[in-house]
Design a protein around this motif. Structure first.
Motif, PDB file in Angstrom:
ATOM      1  N   LEU A 168       9.403  -3.376  -3.572  1.00 18.32           N
ATOM      2  CA  LEU A 168       9.194  -1.977  -3.202  1.00 18.32           C
ATOM      3  C   LEU A 168       7.783  -1.510  -3.545  1.00 18.32           C
ATOM      4  CD1 LEU A 168      12.613  -0.392  -4.246  1.00 18.32           C
ATOM      5  CD2 LEU A 168      11.825  -1.002  -1.947  1.00 18.32           C
ATOM      6  N   LEU A 169       7.194  -2.114  -4.572  1.00 20.52           N
ATOM      7  CA  LEU A 169       5.833  -1.753  -4.959  1.00 20.52           C
ATOM      8  C   LEU A 169       4.845  -2.010  -3.826  1.00 20.52           C
ATOM      9  CD1 LEU A 169       4.119  -0.824  -7.450  1.00 20.52           C
ATOM     10  CD2 LEU A 169       3.787  -3.252  -7.951  1.00 20.52           C
ATOM     11  N   THR A 170       5.134  -2.980  -2.992  1.00 18.61           N
ATOM     12  CA  THR A 170       4.240  -3.317  -1.883  1.00 18.61           C
ATOM     13  C   THR A 170       4.366  -2.359  -0.712  1.00 18.61           C
ATOM     14  OG1 THR A 170       5.812  -4.790  -0.758  1.00 18.61           O
ATOM     15  CG2 THR A 170       4.428  -5.759  -2.495  1.00 18.61           C
ATOM     16  N   ARG A 171       5.408  -1.508  -0.705  1.00 15.64           N
ATOM     17  CA  ARG A 171       5.710  -0.627   0.430  1.00 15.64           C
ATOM     18  C   ARG A 171       5.808  -1.454   1.713  1.00 15.64           C
ATOM     19  NH1 ARG A 171       1.334   4.102  -0.913  1.00 15.64           N
ATOM     20  NH2 ARG A 171       1.470   3.834  -3.173  1.00 15.64           N
TER      21      ARG A 171
ATOM     22  N   VAL B 263       7.200  -1.414   4.592  1.00 16.21           N
ATOM     23  CA  VAL B 263       7.007  -0.869   5.944  1.00 16.21           C
ATOM     24  C   VAL B 263       5.521  -0.854   6.286  1.00 16.21           C
ATOM     25  CG1 VAL B 263       7.229   1.170   7.404  1.00 16.21           C
ATOM     26  CG2 VAL B 263       9.115   0.499   5.904  1.00 16.21           C
ATOM     27  N   ASN B 264       4.700  -0.421   5.340  1.00 14.42           N
ATOM     28  CA  ASN B 264       3.253  -0.410   5.569  1.00 14.42           C
ATOM     29  C   ASN B 264       2.712  -1.818   5.774  1.00 14.42           C
ATOM     30  OD1 ASN B 264       3.553   2.279   5.047  1.00 14.42           O
ATOM     31  ND2 ASN B 264       2.231   2.343   3.255  1.00 14.42           N
ATOM     32  N   VAL B 265       3.264  -2.771   5.034  1.00 15.74           N
ATOM     33  CA  VAL B 265       2.823  -4.158   5.149  1.00 15.74           C
ATOM     34  C   VAL B 265       3.136  -4.706   6.544  1.00 15.74           C
ATOM     35  CG1 VAL B 265       3.182  -6.504   4.301  1.00 15.74           C
ATOM     36  CG2 VAL B 265       3.010  -4.609   2.684  1.00 15.74           C
ATOM     37  N   VAL B 266       4.333  -4.424   7.029  1.00 16.70           N
ATOM     38  CA  VAL B 266       4.733  -4.879   8.364  1.00 16.70           C
ATOM     39  C   VAL B 266       3.834  -4.265   9.427  1.00 16.70           C
ATOM     40  CG1 VAL B 266       6.563  -4.801  10.103  1.00 16.70           C
ATOM     41  CG2 VAL B 266       7.124  -5.345   7.728  1.00 16.70           C
ATOM     42  N   ILE B 267       3.556  -2.967   9.301  1.00 12.51           N
ATOM     43  CA  ILE B 267       2.677  -2.298  10.265  1.00 12.51           C
ATOM     44  C   ILE B 267       1.293  -2.941  10.258  1.00 12.51           C
ATOM     45  CG2 ILE B 267       1.462  -0.142  10.762  1.00 12.51           C
ATOM     46  CD1 ILE B 267       3.961   1.349   9.781  1.00 12.51           C
TER      47      ILE B 267
ATOM     48  N   HIS C 198      10.312   8.330  -7.780  1.00  9.95           N
ATOM     49  CA  HIS C 198      11.205   7.225  -7.450  1.00  9.95           C
ATOM     50  C   HIS C 198      10.483   5.890  -7.321  1.00  9.95           C
ATOM     51  CE1 HIS C 198       9.520   8.722  -3.666  1.00  9.95           C
ATOM     52  NE2 HIS C 198       9.656   7.490  -3.212  1.00  9.95           N
ATOM     53  N   ARG C 199       9.153   5.895  -7.249  1.00  9.28           N
ATOM     54  CA  ARG C 199       8.421   4.646  -7.065  1.00  9.28           C
ATOM     55  C   ARG C 199       8.562   3.760  -8.313  1.00  9.28           C
ATOM     56  NH1 ARG C 199       2.912   6.486  -3.763  1.00  9.28           N
ATOM     57  NH2 ARG C 199       3.957   6.693  -1.744  1.00  9.28           N
ATOM     58  N   PRO C 200       8.511   2.439  -8.154  1.00  9.21           N
ATOM     59  CA  PRO C 200       8.815   1.509  -9.251  1.00  9.21           C
ATOM     60  C   PRO C 200       8.041   1.761 -10.537  1.00  9.21           C
ATOM     61  CG  PRO C 200       8.705   0.316  -7.190  1.00  9.21           C
ATOM     62  CD  PRO C 200       8.263   1.714  -6.882  1.00  9.21           C
ATOM     63  N   LEU C 201       6.732   1.991 -10.427  1.00  8.37           N
ATOM     64  CA  LEU C 201       5.944   2.219 -11.638  1.00  8.37           C
ATOM     65  C   LEU C 201       6.259   3.565 -12.266  1.00  8.37           C
ATOM     66  CD1 LEU C 201       2.275   0.917 -11.166  1.00  8.37           C
ATOM     67  CD2 LEU C 201       3.993   0.184 -12.790  1.00  8.37           C
ATOM     68  N   ALA C 202       6.298   4.602 -11.441  1.00  5.32           N
ATOM     69  CA  ALA C 202       6.580   5.940 -11.958  1.00  5.32           C
ATOM     70  C   ALA C 202       7.961   6.007 -12.606  1.00  5.32           C
ATOM     71  CB  ALA C 202       6.477   6.967 -10.835  1.00  5.32           C
TER      72      ALA C 202
ATOM     73  N   ALA D 134      -0.284  -5.227   0.881  1.00  7.25           N
ATOM     74  CA  ALA D 134       0.660  -5.185  -0.238  1.00  7.25           C
ATOM     75  C   ALA D 134      -0.081  -4.967  -1.551  1.00  7.25           C
ATOM     76  CB  ALA D 134       1.457  -6.484  -0.287  1.00  7.25           C
ATOM     77  N   ALA D 135      -1.202  -5.656  -1.721  1.00  7.37           N
ATOM     78  CA  ALA D 135      -2.008  -5.502  -2.932  1.00  7.37           C
ATOM     79  C   ALA D 135      -2.552  -4.087  -3.051  1.00  7.37           C
ATOM     80  CB  ALA D 135      -3.163  -6.505  -2.912  1.00  7.37           C
ATOM     81  N   ALA D 136      -3.008  -3.531  -1.925  1.00  5.48           N
ATOM     82  CA  ALA D 136      -3.559  -2.179  -1.935  1.00  5.48           C
ATOM     83  C   ALA D 136      -2.508  -1.163  -2.366  1.00  5.48           C
ATOM     84  CB  ALA D 136      -4.097  -1.832  -0.550  1.00  5.48           C
ATOM     85  N   ASN D 137      -1.284  -1.323  -1.879  1.00 10.27           N
ATOM     86  CA  ASN D 137      -0.215  -0.401  -2.255  1.00 10.27           C
ATOM     87  C   ASN D 137       0.123  -0.519  -3.734  1.00 10.27           C
ATOM     88  OD1 ASN D 137       0.097   0.667   0.362  1.00 10.27           O
ATOM     89  ND2 ASN D 137       1.395  -1.048   0.963  1.00 10.27           N
TER      90      ASN D 137
END
Length: 278
Positions: A9-12, A14-18, A71-75, A51-54
């Protein structure tokens, strides 16, 4: 949360696929997906970099996300900042290595992308417009990266231009949505410096220019009628709706909703570009 899921989830994704699809479309629009090896390497490289950027973005934004995106993994505390940072650095390295297997031009682009993406999260995101321009440039660069992979990038400049404007508008909307958290980090985003009205005026202007621009490939005979129908109904009407919605209801929940809508609409934009070849 399971740790593997947290990393995922940290990689987001959906953004990676796009990002990966954008690179493929850059090659496809350029006129070829050969050599396929290079296209696949470019997609892998770009996806790893995205993924790295996210991940690195969440590392630097952990305090903001505890307010805006708890809700994000780090937060949420499912991963430590150190774990996220190391994970991001490995992804960046793998992305650059994949680029080096394509050509020296691809390697240069990958290194430049790393510098911009890291600089964005560490510093540029909190500056007025420079952060927005950086993200928008990187999304446009994904299409060019695909064109470079097949040694033909001129036609990829069309979707790259569309992507730049589309993401620039969306990024400014996200800045308005995130004002509460950005204040805590002394960020100087457009809505914090000049207010929501100015930010929405800029977004409206950008999307109007983009709507006009999407018609140009058809008007000049570059893309056909199918493209025009898909881009008009699936993209331009959505942007018109977004413009009306953000002015009508500038609340963070609504801005988050239309920001997500725009993210999903990126897939429709890719479909429109794909149909342009036929």
């Amino acid at each position: 949360m399971h740790r593997i899921k947290a990393y995922f989830l940290l990689t987001r994704p959906v953004n990676v696929v796009i990002g990966g699809l954008s690179i493929f479309m850059g090659a496809f629009i350029a006129g070829s997906i050969q050599p396929m090896r290079n296209v696949l390497l470019a997609m892998a490289s770009g996806s790893l970099m995205a993924a790295a950027a996210n991940a690195i973005n969440d590392y630097f934004d952990i305090n903001i996300d505890r307010i805006n995106k708890p809700h994000r993994p780090l937060a949420a505390g499912h991963l430590s900042p150190a774990e996220a940072y190391i994970f991001a650095m490995w992804l960046f390295l793998l992305g650059i290595l994949a680029g080096s297997l394509i050509s020296w031009r691809a390697l240069v682009i990958a290194i430049v992308a790393f510098a911009i993406l890291y600089g964005y999260s560490a510093r540029l995101k909190r500056t007025m417009l420079w952060g927005n321009l950086s993200v928008s440039f990187m999304t446009a660069l994904a299409f060019i990266y695909g064109g470079v992979a097949v040694n033909r990038f001129y036609m990829s400049l069309i979707p790259a231009g569309f992507a730049f404007l589309f993401h620039l508008g969306r990024e400014i909307i996200k800045d308005v949505e995130d004002k509460k958290g950005d204040i805590t980090e002394n960020a100087r985003t457009l809505p914090l410096v000049h207010g929501n009205h100015m930010a929405f005026t800029v977004v409206t202007s950008i999307f109007i220019v983009l709507i006009i621009a999407t018609i140009m490939p058809y008007a000049f005979g570059i893309f056909g009628m199918t493209y025009l129908l898909v881009v008009t109904i699936g993209v331009d009407l959505v942007m018109i709706y977004v413009i009306a919605s953000m002015w009508r209801d500038p609340s963070p929940p609504n801005l988050g909703r239309i920001s997500t809508l725009l993210k999903m609409d990126m897939f429709v934009g890719l479909i429109a570009i794909y149909t342009g070849r036929f």
